[in-house]
Design an enzyme around this catalytic site. Structure first.
Site, PDB file in Angstrom:
ATOM      1  N   CYS A  11      28.316  -1.331  16.361  1.00  0.00           N
ATOM      2  CA  CYS A  11      26.935  -1.603  16.750  1.00  0.00           C
ATOM      3  C   CYS A  11      26.455  -2.762  15.883  1.00  0.00           C
ATOM      4  O   CYS A  11      27.217  -3.294  15.081  1.00  0.00           O
ATOM      5  CB  CYS A  11      26.047  -0.364  16.632  1.00  0.00           C
ATOM      6  SG  CYS A  11      25.758   0.248  14.979  1.00  0.00           S
ATOM      7  N   CYS A  85      26.151  -4.255  20.879  1.00  0.00           N
ATOM      8  CA  CYS A  85      26.435  -5.530  20.199  1.00  0.00           C
ATOM      9  C   CYS A  85      26.693  -6.658  21.188  1.00  0.00           C
ATOM     10  O   CYS A  85      26.878  -7.800  20.786  1.00  0.00           O
ATOM     11  CB  CYS A  85      27.587  -5.389  19.202  1.00  0.00           C
ATOM     12  SG  CYS A  85      29.189  -5.064  19.917  1.00  0.00           S
ATOM     13  N   CYS A  89      31.085  -9.108  20.110  1.00  0.00           N
ATOM     14  CA  CYS A  89      32.301  -8.390  19.728  1.00  0.00           C
ATOM     15  C   CYS A  89      33.530  -9.171  20.180  1.00  0.00           C
ATOM     16  O   CYS A  89      33.597  -9.596  21.326  1.00  0.00           O
ATOM     17  CB  CYS A  89      32.330  -7.007  20.373  1.00  0.00           C
ATOM     18  SG  CYS A  89      31.020  -5.932  19.792  1.00  0.00           S
TER      19      CYS A  89
END
Length: 137
Positions: A11, A85, A89
């Site tokens: 996250c 996120c 990522c």
């Protein structure tokens, strides 16, 4: 996947959702899953309301430290579970990605964080089933 799958929870701040998810997976998997968590912009400490909500379940996350997400951490993981996120990522072919849409506990009251915590536990139990791992409790 190897005999002990590796799961990474990601996250933004690695201070709430991903910490709770990692703690539940560690607790429920009984050492049969390698567990990591990280954030794209880690906070300085774990959310104290998340700590309290997890303490109510008998799991202590007060000593956990938010960690910066690296490409190497993603590459070492069989399953990467993102929690808000977005596109920050890293992506590696052959890695399984899941996106869990969960409210962010940052700034939320204990009742709200309890709801998020319970949703995370339910999802972690489902993940264990998918991985073929029977929860220890």
């Amino acid at each position: 996947m190897s005999s002990a799958p590796s799961v990474l929870f990601v996250c933004v701040h690695n201070a709430g959702r991903s910490q709770m998810a990692a703690a539940f997976l560690i607790h429920l998997a009984g050492g049969r899953v390698r567990v990591r968590s990280a954030g794209t912009a880690p906070a300085g400490s774990v959310n104290p309301v998340a700590v309290e909500a997890m303490r109510e379940t008998g799991i202590d996350i007060s000593a956990r430290i938010p960690t910066l997400l690296t490409a190497g951490t993603v590459e070492l993981s069989d399953v990467v579970i993102t929690m808000g996120c977005g596109d920050t990522c890293p992506y590696f072919p052959g890695t399984r990605y899941l996106d869990w849409q969960l409210d962010d506990p940052a700034g939320a009251d204990l009742a709200t964080v309890r709801r998020i915590r319970d949703d995370i536990e339910r999802r972690v139990r489902g993940l264990l089933t998918e991985l073929g791992v029977t929860p220890t409790v």
